[in-house]
Structures are given as C-alpha cells and as structure tokens.
Design a protein around this motif. Structure first.
Motif, PDB file in Angstrom:
ATOM      1  N   LEU A   1       0.804  -1.228   0.000  1.00 17.86           N
ATOM      2  CA  LEU A   1       0.000   0.000   0.000  1.00 17.86           C
ATOM      3  C   LEU A   1       0.837   1.280   0.000  1.00 17.86           C
ATOM      4  O   LEU A   1       0.286   2.374  -0.127  1.00 17.86           O
ATOM      5  N   ALA A   2       2.163   1.174   0.151  1.00 18.83           N
ATOM      6  CA  ALA A   2       2.999   2.377   0.196  1.00 18.83           C
ATOM      7  C   ALA A   2       2.773   3.224  -1.051  1.00 18.83           C
ATOM      8  O   ALA A   2       2.782   2.725  -2.176  1.00 18.83           O
ATOM      9  N   GLY A   3       2.542   4.507  -0.830  1.00 17.38           N
ATOM     10  CA  GLY A   3       2.299   5.423  -1.935  1.00 17.38           C
ATOM     11  C   GLY A   3       0.833   5.700  -2.202  1.00 17.38           C
ATOM     12  O   GLY A   3       0.487   6.631  -2.925  1.00 17.38           O
ATOM     13  N   VAL A   4      -0.059   4.886  -1.612  1.00 14.26           N
ATOM     14  CA  VAL A   4      -1.499   5.081  -1.799  1.00 14.26           C
ATOM     15  C   VAL A   4      -1.980   6.210  -0.889  1.00 14.26           C
ATOM     16  O   VAL A   4      -1.616   6.273   0.285  1.00 14.26           O
TER      17      VAL A   4
ATOM     18  N   LEU B   1     -12.728   4.010  -3.160  1.00 12.93           N
ATOM     19  CA  LEU B   1     -11.419   3.983  -2.524  1.00 12.93           C
ATOM     20  C   LEU B   1     -10.364   3.669  -3.580  1.00 12.93           C
ATOM     21  O   LEU B   1     -10.686   3.108  -4.633  1.00 12.93           O
ATOM     22  N   PRO B   2      -9.093   4.003  -3.329  1.00  9.99           N
ATOM     23  CA  PRO B   2      -8.038   3.585  -4.257  1.00  9.99           C
ATOM     24  C   PRO B   2      -8.087   2.079  -4.466  1.00  9.99           C
ATOM     25  O   PRO B   2      -8.323   1.317  -3.517  1.00  9.99           O
ATOM     26  N   ASN B   3      -7.861   1.655  -5.685  1.00  5.12           N
ATOM     27  CA  ASN B   3      -8.013   0.245  -6.039  1.00  5.12           C
ATOM     28  C   ASN B   3      -7.187  -0.683  -5.147  1.00  5.12           C
ATOM     29  O   ASN B   3      -7.678  -1.702  -4.667  1.00  5.12           O
ATOM     30  N   ARG B   4      -5.912  -0.332  -4.929  1.00  7.46           N
ATOM     31  CA  ARG B   4      -5.046  -1.195  -4.112  1.00  7.46           C
ATOM     32  C   ARG B   4      -5.565  -1.324  -2.686  1.00  7.46           C
ATOM     33  O   ARG B   4      -5.500  -2.404  -2.076  1.00  7.46           O
TER      34      ARG B   4
END
Length: 401
Positions: free
Chosen positions: A216-219, A295-298
């Motif tokens: 999830l880093a960067g999300v 929400l963001p996909n990841r």
C-alpha cells in the motif's frame, strides 16, 4: 549580511535564534530604537522557513484561532494571536510587494517562495539597525539582577538588558534545532513541559506492514481521523514505515503511545445505505469491485483480502453488511509509534506558560527574560498555524523587550 566580531559588546536586546519568531522580534524591537543583536549558531538565518511547505512557505492561515493550538493552558495564546493577526503579516508582505495564494483549509503560500519571506524579514531587521551574528554558540549565561552576561564559544562577552530566547524546539535536528531553550529556562528555575514530537508520521509494526498494509505504500485517500479531542478531515498516505499525509500528521499531536486512532474511510457518506442500495442494484458485483469505486483500487483489494470477506454483494447477510459498514467508518488502528523528532514538523511542550506573561512573553520570575515561538508550550495545527504563533509571539515580545 552584517557580521560582528567584537570581544566586548553591550546591547539593549539580545535574541537567541534567527528563525521566524526571532527575526520578527528583532525587527520589531529595532524599530523601537533598541540596539538589537540577533545571534544564531547556524550559518544562515531562517533555516526552517526555507524548508517549510517544500520551500513554498505556508506562512499563515486565514482561520487562525486559539482552538487550533495545543497547550497545557489553552488560553495562553489568545492575547498574542489577537494582537498580531494574519492580516498584520499580510500587510508586511504587501509592503515588500510579495503576493500569496490560498490552498485548502485557509492555508496561505507565498508566490515568491520561502527565500522571499526570509529576505523580507531580514530587510526589516536591517532597516531597523539589527546586528546579526551567525555561527555563534553560547558557552555561559549569567544574570546579575540587572543585566544578562553571555560568553560565546568564540570568546566574546556580551551584555544586555533584555534577553529573548527564540531557539525553537528539537524537531528536525538536521536543521541544527535543539532543546537549548528549555535548558536556559531550567537554569533560571522556570518549569517546562518536556518536548515530544508533533505533526509527525506514524510507524506500524513489521507484522502490520507485511500483512494488512503490504503493497500500500504510496497510496493516498481522503479520510476523517479522530483520537482524543482531535478530529481532522484530510488526506492519509500509506508509507513504507506506516501512515502519513496531512490527516495523520494532524492527529499525531493528539496521540499518545498505546492509543488507537479511528479512521473513517468514507467521511460524509452513509456506508450501510450505500452498500444496501448496491446490493439491490448490483447483487453479482463483488465487494472489492464496488469499494474500488470509492477507494483507491489497491486499498479496496487489500481490505477485501484481510479485513472483509470478499464475495458478491447479494451473498451478504444484514449483520455482515452492517459490520463492514461500521469498519469502513471506524477502522481502529494502534500505531507502533511515530518517526520521532527526525521528521516531526514541530514539537509539543516547551517552557510552561504559567511562567510567562501572555501579553509580553516575559518570564514572571526574571525581569528582561523572554521566551517566544516554539520554545513555549504552544503548538499549532499543520497549515501555517505555527508560523502565525511565531510572528505573534515575536511581535509581542519585540514591543517591550
């Protein structure tokens, strides 16, 4: 910039620390005709100003009010903030032909970037006859009841009627910051609140980073977060070490070790009503698919691999759907800790406000001794609030020192 090299010198006011508070205090005192010496151990002035906002300098906030400040005495900041307002600083910028723009939540940024703010403050100091001395550290400090006697590591002796401590707090030590202000306060018998990091990213355990938060880093996603008396709606950023972004930096000032933070991933929405509607309209759609719409996909994928059972919406019972909605609005996480002073934008704590006059910032027990800016137990929210406290407290002390 003028540099002095006298072995013996007498001044009306000596200010330790050429940061935001110290610079404005020096200019203000100099404009009153006071002989002012501004000292700093760094090799340049305004170092923290120069890095603020990524060099763009979020110099104040349109919504400054005492509720945006943390202190053991929440009333202490009221006098200074009322007497030197954001409009006062904007008037100073107009005088120097500087312009600004507003970003989110009342944050004001300088169009000409941070170096222009530093140059403006230095021009004010220079025009007021302020003497500047950099690369200077204090070895000993003595008060004889009438004057303060400073001996520098460089072998100088300085005498002054008024001494202003504007050395800030220990956040971002690579900038040369330290807790020297508290050490001086202790020397004069003044109480203090120990410094702790504020406006700082959270760290998570390795288990959490390799489990729920893997990949999830960067999300980044907009959230509402609460802890203790703090509540903020801003962006949250997942990092390789934990959680950051404006929302997490803000709430970190209210967090204590072992506490949970409560995250609302869908602020302003009714997650249950939304899920129930989709259950009727798209019963074959999987939870991860519909969550990816909001929400963001990841993040949607990760939640459905860890927290929520992923299946077509039509296969969820009322209780399970209610449970998912509850977690979306109240995701409870307990950070392992914070990244500490290394990356903290400011620090909580400082000289106990009960030791100071709220109008002048002078120590009640020691005539002529003042503490301003981050050295004092007043810490603002992210978004220009701490700069406004620096300007206001520096101006107030400069009126009388």
């Amino acid at each position: 910039m003028q540099t002095l090299n006298h072995n013996l010198a007498t001044y009306d006011v000596v200010i330790l620390g050429a940061g935001a508070a110290g610079l404005l205090c020096a200019a203000t005192a100099g404009q009153r005709g006071r002989r002012v010496l501004l000292l700093d151990k760094a090799d340049k002035i305004g170092k923290k100003i120069l890095i603020s906002g990524g060099g763009r300098c979020n110099f104040t906030n349109l919504h400054v009010n005492p509720a945006a400040y943390l202190s053991q005495n929440p009333h202490f900041c009221k006098s200074a903030l009322a007497r030197y307002t954001p409009q006062d600083f904007l008037n100073l910028m107009r005088k120097h032909d500087l312009s600004w723009h507003e970003k989110t939540l009342g944050q004001l940024f300088c169009d000409q970037k941070a170096p222009a703010i530093v140059e403006m403050l230095w021009e004010e100091c220079r025009d007021a006859g302020v003497n500047l001395q950099l690369n200077t550290e204090i070895d000993t400090l003595v008060h004889d009841g009438e004057h303060f006697h400073l001996h520098t590591m460089q072998g100088q002796q300085i005498r002054t009627q008024s001494l202003v401590i504007a050395t800030g707090g220990p956040s971002i030590p690579r900038m040369g910051s330290s807790d020297s202000g508290i050490r001086i306060a202790k020397q004069f018998g003044l109480k203090n609140i120990p410094f702790t990091p504020a406006l700082v990213p959270f760290t998570l355990t390795q288990t959490m980073l390799e489990g729920l938060f893997a990949g999830l880093a960067g999300v980044s996603t907009p959230i509402a977060v609460s802890c203790g008396e703090g509540y903020f709606r801003e962006q949250m950023l997942f990092t390789h070490r934990g959680l950051s972004g404006p929302a997490m930096l803000q709430i970190s000032s209210y967090w204590q070790q072992g506490q949970a933070v409560h995250i609302d991933l869908l602020p302003g929405q009714d997650a249950l009503a939304w899920l129930q509607t989709l259950q009727k309209q798209r019963p074959k759609a999987e939870l991860k698919t519909v969550l990816a719409d909001v929400l963001p996909n990841r993040l949607a994928q990760r939640l459905c691999e860890t927290l929520f059972p992923n299946r077509p919406l039509g296969q969820y019972g009322d209780k399970l759907l209610q449970s998912i909605a509850t977690q979306l609005h109240n995701w409870e996480l307990t950070p392992a800790g914070t990244e500490g002073m290394r990356t903290a934008e400011v620090s909580l704590g400082g000289v106990d406000t009960r030791e100071l006059s709220s109008k002048t910032l002078e120590a009640r027990k020691v005539a002529g001794l003042y503490f301003i800016g981050e050295t004092v137990d007043v810490t603002g929210w992210l978004g220009g609030y701490n700069f406004q406290w620096a300007w206001a407290s520096g101006w107030c002390a400069g009126q009388v020192a």
